[in-house]
Motif scaffolding. Structure first.
Motif, PDB file in Angstrom:
ATOM      1  N   LEU A 141       0.816  -1.217   0.000  1.00  0.00           N
ATOM      2  CA  LEU A 141       0.000   0.000   0.000  1.00  0.00           C
ATOM      3  C   LEU A 141       0.849   1.266   0.000  1.00  0.00           C
ATOM      4  O   LEU A 141       0.477   2.274  -0.620  1.00  0.00           O
ATOM      5  CB  LEU A 141      -0.938  -0.005   1.210  1.00  0.00           C
ATOM      6  CG  LEU A 141      -2.064  -1.044   1.178  1.00  0.00           C
ATOM      7  CD1 LEU A 141      -2.818  -1.041   2.509  1.00  0.00           C
ATOM      8  CD2 LEU A 141      -3.028  -0.778   0.015  1.00  0.00           C
ATOM      9  N   ILE A 142       1.989   1.238   0.700  1.00  0.00           N
ATOM     10  CA  ILE A 142       2.829   2.451   0.758  1.00  0.00           C
ATOM     11  C   ILE A 142       3.792   2.541  -0.420  1.00  0.00           C
ATOM     12  O   ILE A 142       4.462   3.563  -0.599  1.00  0.00           O
ATOM     13  CB  ILE A 142       3.625   2.526   2.085  1.00  0.00           C
ATOM     14  CG1 ILE A 142       4.620   1.369   2.205  1.00  0.00           C
ATOM     15  CG2 ILE A 142       2.689   2.560   3.286  1.00  0.00           C
ATOM     16  CD1 ILE A 142       5.554   1.471   3.393  1.00  0.00           C
ATOM     17  N   SER A 143       3.870   1.467  -1.234  1.00  0.00           N
ATOM     18  CA  SER A 143       4.875   1.418  -2.302  1.00  0.00           C
ATOM     19  C   SER A 143       4.274   1.452  -3.701  1.00  0.00           C
ATOM     20  O   SER A 143       5.021   1.451  -4.689  1.00  0.00           O
ATOM     21  CB  SER A 143       5.725   0.141  -2.164  1.00  0.00           C
ATOM     22  OG  SER A 143       6.305   0.049  -0.884  1.00  0.00           O
ATOM     23  N   THR A 144       2.950   1.464  -3.808  1.00  0.00           N
ATOM     24  CA  THR A 144       2.304   1.458  -5.121  1.00  0.00           C
ATOM     25  C   THR A 144       1.270   2.579  -5.200  1.00  0.00           C
ATOM     26  O   THR A 144       0.796   3.071  -4.170  1.00  0.00           O
ATOM     27  CB  THR A 144       1.599   0.100  -5.375  1.00  0.00           C
ATOM     28  OG1 THR A 144       0.652  -0.150  -4.326  1.00  0.00           O
ATOM     29  CG2 THR A 144       2.607  -1.047  -5.425  1.00  0.00           C
ATOM     30  N   PRO A 145       0.916   3.004  -6.417  1.00  0.00           N
ATOM     31  CA  PRO A 145      -0.042   4.121  -6.577  1.00  0.00           C
ATOM     32  C   PRO A 145      -1.410   3.783  -5.994  1.00  0.00           C
ATOM     33  O   PRO A 145      -1.845   2.627  -6.016  1.00  0.00           O
ATOM     34  CB  PRO A 145      -0.122   4.299  -8.102  1.00  0.00           C
ATOM     35  CG  PRO A 145       1.114   3.644  -8.647  1.00  0.00           C
ATOM     36  CD  PRO A 145       1.430   2.529  -7.725  1.00  0.00           C
ATOM     37  N   ASP A 146      -2.095   4.791  -5.481  1.00  0.00           N
ATOM     38  CA  ASP A 146      -3.451   4.614  -4.956  1.00  0.00           C
ATOM     39  C   ASP A 146      -4.358   4.008  -6.026  1.00  0.00           C
ATOM     40  O   ASP A 146      -4.300   4.404  -7.195  1.00  0.00           O
ATOM     41  CB  ASP A 146      -4.036   5.957  -4.507  1.00  0.00           C
ATOM     42  CG  ASP A 146      -3.369   6.474  -3.239  1.00  0.00           C
ATOM     43  OD1 ASP A 146      -2.698   5.664  -2.579  1.00  0.00           O
ATOM     44  OD2 ASP A 146      -3.513   7.676  -2.943  1.00  0.00           O
ATOM     45  N   GLY A 147      -5.178   3.053  -5.590  1.00  0.00           N
ATOM     46  CA  GLY A 147      -6.148   2.450  -6.511  1.00  0.00           C
ATOM     47  C   GLY A 147      -5.626   1.264  -7.303  1.00  0.00           C
ATOM     48  O   GLY A 147      -6.419   0.547  -7.915  1.00  0.00           O
ATOM     49  N   SER A 148      -4.302   1.090  -7.346  1.00  0.00           N
ATOM     50  CA  SER A 148      -3.767  -0.035  -8.126  1.00  0.00           C
ATOM     51  C   SER A 148      -3.948  -1.345  -7.349  1.00  0.00           C
ATOM     52  O   SER A 148      -3.920  -1.354  -6.113  1.00  0.00           O
ATOM     53  CB  SER A 148      -2.277   0.188  -8.434  1.00  0.00           C
ATOM     54  OG  SER A 148      -1.528   0.248  -7.233  1.00  0.00           O
ATOM     55  N   PRO A 149      -4.146  -2.457  -8.059  1.00  0.00           N
ATOM     56  CA  PRO A 149      -4.350  -3.742  -7.365  1.00  0.00           C
ATOM     57  C   PRO A 149      -3.051  -4.249  -6.745  1.00  0.00           C
ATOM     58  O   PRO A 149      -1.953  -3.908  -7.198  1.00  0.00           O
ATOM     59  CB  PRO A 149      -4.835  -4.674  -8.478  1.00  0.00           C
ATOM     60  CG  PRO A 149      -4.282  -4.085  -9.735  1.00  0.00           C
ATOM     61  CD  PRO A 149      -4.235  -2.603  -9.517  1.00  0.00           C
ATOM     62  N   LEU A 150      -3.198  -5.083  -5.696  1.00  0.00           N
ATOM     63  CA  LEU A 150      -2.050  -5.716  -5.056  1.00  0.00           C
ATOM     64  C   LEU A 150      -2.145  -7.236  -5.259  1.00  0.00           C
ATOM     65  O   LEU A 150      -3.234  -7.808  -5.191  1.00  0.00           O
ATOM     66  CB  LEU A 150      -2.026  -5.438  -3.556  1.00  0.00           C
ATOM     67  CG  LEU A 150      -1.813  -4.010  -3.072  1.00  0.00           C
ATOM     68  CD1 LEU A 150      -1.767  -3.991  -1.540  1.00  0.00           C
ATOM     69  CD2 LEU A 150      -0.515  -3.433  -3.635  1.00  0.00           C
TER      70      LEU A 150
ATOM     71  N   ILE B  22      -9.647  -4.356   4.767  1.00  0.00           N
ATOM     72  CA  ILE B  22      -8.639  -3.464   4.161  1.00  0.00           C
ATOM     73  C   ILE B  22      -9.013  -3.147   2.713  1.00  0.00           C
ATOM     74  O   ILE B  22      -8.891  -2.003   2.250  1.00  0.00           O
ATOM     75  CB  ILE B  22      -7.237  -4.098   4.249  1.00  0.00           C
ATOM     76  CG1 ILE B  22      -6.774  -4.154   5.712  1.00  0.00           C
ATOM     77  CG2 ILE B  22      -6.227  -3.316   3.401  1.00  0.00           C
ATOM     78  CD1 ILE B  22      -5.498  -4.957   5.933  1.00  0.00           C
ATOM     79  N   SER B  23      -9.482  -4.167   1.970  1.00  0.00           N
ATOM     80  CA  SER B  23      -9.841  -3.938   0.560  1.00  0.00           C
ATOM     81  C   SER B  23     -10.946  -2.884   0.448  1.00  0.00           C
ATOM     82  O   SER B  23     -10.974  -2.095  -0.505  1.00  0.00           O
ATOM     83  CB  SER B  23     -10.273  -5.254  -0.102  1.00  0.00           C
ATOM     84  OG  SER B  23     -11.531  -5.692   0.401  1.00  0.00           O
ATOM     85  N   ARG B  24     -11.856  -2.858   1.429  1.00  0.00           N
ATOM     86  CA  ARG B  24     -12.936  -1.873   1.420  1.00  0.00           C
ATOM     87  C   ARG B  24     -12.431  -0.500   1.853  1.00  0.00           C
ATOM     88  O   ARG B  24     -12.783   0.524   1.251  1.00  0.00           O
ATOM     89  CB  ARG B  24     -14.066  -2.327   2.347  1.00  0.00           C
ATOM     90  CG  ARG B  24     -15.337  -1.487   2.194  1.00  0.00           C
ATOM     91  CD  ARG B  24     -16.474  -2.069   2.988  1.00  0.00           C
ATOM     92  NE  ARG B  24     -16.280  -1.851   4.427  1.00  0.00           N
ATOM     93  CZ  ARG B  24     -16.939  -2.490   5.383  1.00  0.00           C
ATOM     94  NH1 ARG B  24     -17.817  -3.433   5.061  1.00  0.00           N
ATOM     95  NH2 ARG B  24     -16.727  -2.217   6.651  1.00  0.00           N
TER      96      ARG B  24
END
Length: 639
Positions: free
Chosen positions: A581-590, A609-611
């Protein structure tokens, strides 16, 4: 016959055929018999007897049937000697019904006739029928000999018929055969298989001379009874008494070392096998490979395998299964290819090991190729091969193929049912899994809902099928813990350790910017651990506002509630998600991957967390893919 050649008599042909049979060259004997027929020499009774013995040695049932037809066509009278050879051939080739037909048609039957029939029935796995025939034999006033007693004792051992075994033992004392070394060794084996170790030891101790065969019977007996330490101790004792081990001894003691995971003892036995030259024996070599694999040393197993001058299907199957067990699916499939290039035909064990390798590596193309070989070999109806196919297709993503294989299995057992149920489960088809589960035994999700009795039953079934399945130990131990049965949980974990079944440490990895980051529970090694913990703290606060309560029943260790909650917060999958979450753009899937089954608390937390973050989170654990989105999971809480 060529001009100028001298025609040999039927006697000279028969003498040469008999010589090949006696020298262990039955194939040569059959080739010579064919030459004899090509020269229009009519065989006699003695020729037929020799040829039938050759067919029995080669288990050549169709050829044996041809010879039987020739006997009938020749008008040769079916006397006791020819009848015995026919019964023996059919029995050894596994055609008990045909053996019975000849046996019942014989005008007179000797003890040899009865022995051939009883031995064949025992080898076919019907010990009860063999005992009934033995009783019938005595009613006919045929006096049993040592061969009879050996077969009957083996029949008692095969079905655990202790009372019948004791009765045969009593008859032995009266018959005068009780001093025969082979009979005594069979008695030792029978008592071991019937669980009467003291009786077996008494017979061994009363023997006037302890031959290597007697020592082998004791060592094998202790191995089969689960007393591997005693087997290794006897191995040392026999050498102290001046008895040299043979290949059977080494097979027994290596199995003992494998069962108890005694790597150092196994290496010492290996050194002795090299010293005595028995390491060159193909079965001993295969057993060495198996021992090293089961003791956790795949490198030693590879060295032994590569040093073997000759390898058979057992050697290859053992190595392929070993590579699979240690997560080297590519090497397993490579070995299968090399095996076939060496013209070694795979058996069901080989093919199941190769399918497990395909499943582990998600190698669907290779799995389909092996399926083709299975069909060509006629193994598709085998329930265990079918179960491996179901598992392979499911883990390679083709649940439709799993269903096709399942539906084509003529007779299901618990293995095939479980394979299909788990296939549905890992694909998120919870309704189908539960429907099939109910069909099987009106019970699959015992871990989640705390049904202790069902969990015990399911786990114990797995122990019987696969004693080294760590998942079954973990499942039942966790189930005991969640129901407050801490003593049971501890006892099970101790049993797992005694059996040298090791649990992998949980770890989760995530790829960010083409770099893989791996996390362990309570991990403090990551260079961004401070930022990760800050993100976890923020997420925890948000989850608590949304109604989240850490579910500490999924943490099976006895500790203070506050420590349990802290430990749950720092499970490896939560650390990986926070880092993502801290290393990828907001909204992108993990996308994260875990080597073990995701725990119940982490599953609930990831849904929330997904929500909260508005992201799709895909988690692949040891069992299945979980697609988390907007507070829900694709598995519908069945995994």
């Amino acid at each position: 016959m060529k001009p100028g050649t001298i025609q040999r008599s039927v006697f000279s042909w028969t003498v040469n055929i008999r010589r090949y049979v006696k020298n262990g060259q039955p194939l040569k004997a059959l080739e010579l018999y064919q030459e004899m027929q090509n020269e229009a020499i009519n065989p006699d009774k003695f020729t037929f007897i020799c040829v039938l013995n050759a067919c029995a040695s080669l288990l050549a049932l169709e050829k044996g049937r041809d010879v039987h037809a020739q006997i009938v066509q020749s008008g040769c009278k079916l006397d006791v000697y020819l009848g015995n050879s026919l019964v023996d051939m059919y029995a050894k080739c596994g055609s008990i019904d045909e053996a019975y037909r000849v046996f019942n048609f014989m005008p007179g039957r000797s003890v040899v006739s009865w022995n051939a029939m009883i031995s064949g029935i025992v080898k076919s796995g019907n010990g009860k029928q063999a005992l009934e025939l033995f009783e019938h034999m005595q009613q006919e006033r045929i006096v049993p000999d040592t061969v009879t007693f050996v077969s009957v004792l083996n029949g008692c051992a095969s079905i655990g018929a202790l009372a019948d075994g004791r009765s045969v033992h009593a008859q032995l004392r009266q018959s005068g055969c009780s001093s025969d070394i082979l009979v005594n060794n069979c008695l030792i084996g029978m008592y071991f298989k019937c669980g009467c170790i003291e009786d077996a030891c008494e017979i061994f101790n009363n023997l006037p001379v302890h031959s290597v065969v007697s020592w082998n019977a004791m060592i094998m007996g202790y191995v089969k009874c689960g007393q591997s330490d005693k087997a290794v101790q006897l191995f040392r004792q026999m050498q102290q008494e001046g008895v040299d081990p043979d290949s059977i001894t080494f097979l027994g003691v290596l199995n003992a070392c494998a069962k108890k995971g005694a790597l150092e003892d196994g290496r010492k036995v290996h050194a002795q096998a090299i010293k005595s030259g028995f390491h060159l024996d193909i079965m001993v070599g295969s057993c060495l490979v198996d021992m090293y694999i089961k003791c956790g040393s795949i490198d030693d197993a590879c060295r032994v395998f590569n040093s073997m001058k000759n390898r058979n299907v057992i050697s290859w199957s053992t190595m392929i299964a070993g590579y699979t067990k240690f997560g080297r699916g590519d090497k397993a499939l490579e070995s299968l290819q090399q095996m076939q290039q060496a013209s070694i035909k795979p058996d069901t064990i080989t093919l199941m090991a190769a399918l497990n390798a395909c499943a582990a590596a998600a190698a669907l193309h290779e799995g389909r190729f092996i399926h083709g070989q299975i069909i060509h070999s006629g193994f598709e109806s085998d329930v265990f091969v079918g179960s491996s196919l179901i598992d392979m297709y499911a883990k390679c993503g083709s649940i439709i193929d799993s269903c096709r294989v399942f539906n084509n299995i003529p007779m299901h057992n618990v293995v095939s049912w479980n394979a299909m149920i788990m296939g549905y489960a890992i694909h998120g088809l919870g309704s189908d899994a539960l429907r099939l589960f109910e069909q099987m035994c009106q019970k699959g999700a015992c871990r989640i809902y705390g049904i202790l009795q069902l969990g015990e039953l399911a786990a114990k079934q797995i122990f019987k099928l696969d004693p080294e399945n760590v998942g079954a130990y973990v499942l039942l131990s966790n189930l005991y813990a969640t129901t407050g049965k801490w003593d049971n949980s501890r006892m099970l974990q101790q049993m797992r350790k005694r059996r040298h079944v090791h649990k992998q440490p949980g770890q989760t990895w995530i790829e960010v910017n083409n770099q893989v980051h791996t996390f362990l529970v309570n991990d403090r090694e990551h260079p961004q651990i401070m930022e990760i913990e800050e993100e976890l703290k923020r997420l925890s606060e948000e989850m608590i506002k949304a109604g989240y309560v850490p579910n500490t029943r999924f943490l099976v260790r006895e500790m203070e509630e506050e420590l349990k909650q802290f430990s749950l917060c720092h499970h490896s999958e939560k650390l990986a998600i926070a880092f993502g979450l801290i290393s990828t753009p907001d909204g992108s899937p993990l996308s994260i991957f875990k080597n073990l089954r995701v725990c119940g608390d982490c599953h609930e937390a990831t849904k929330l967390i997904s929500r909260i973050v508005g992201r799709s989170i895909v988690v692949r654990d040891a069992n299945r893919f979980h697609h988390f989105q907007q507070g829900a999971c694709s598995c519908r809480d069945y995994w």
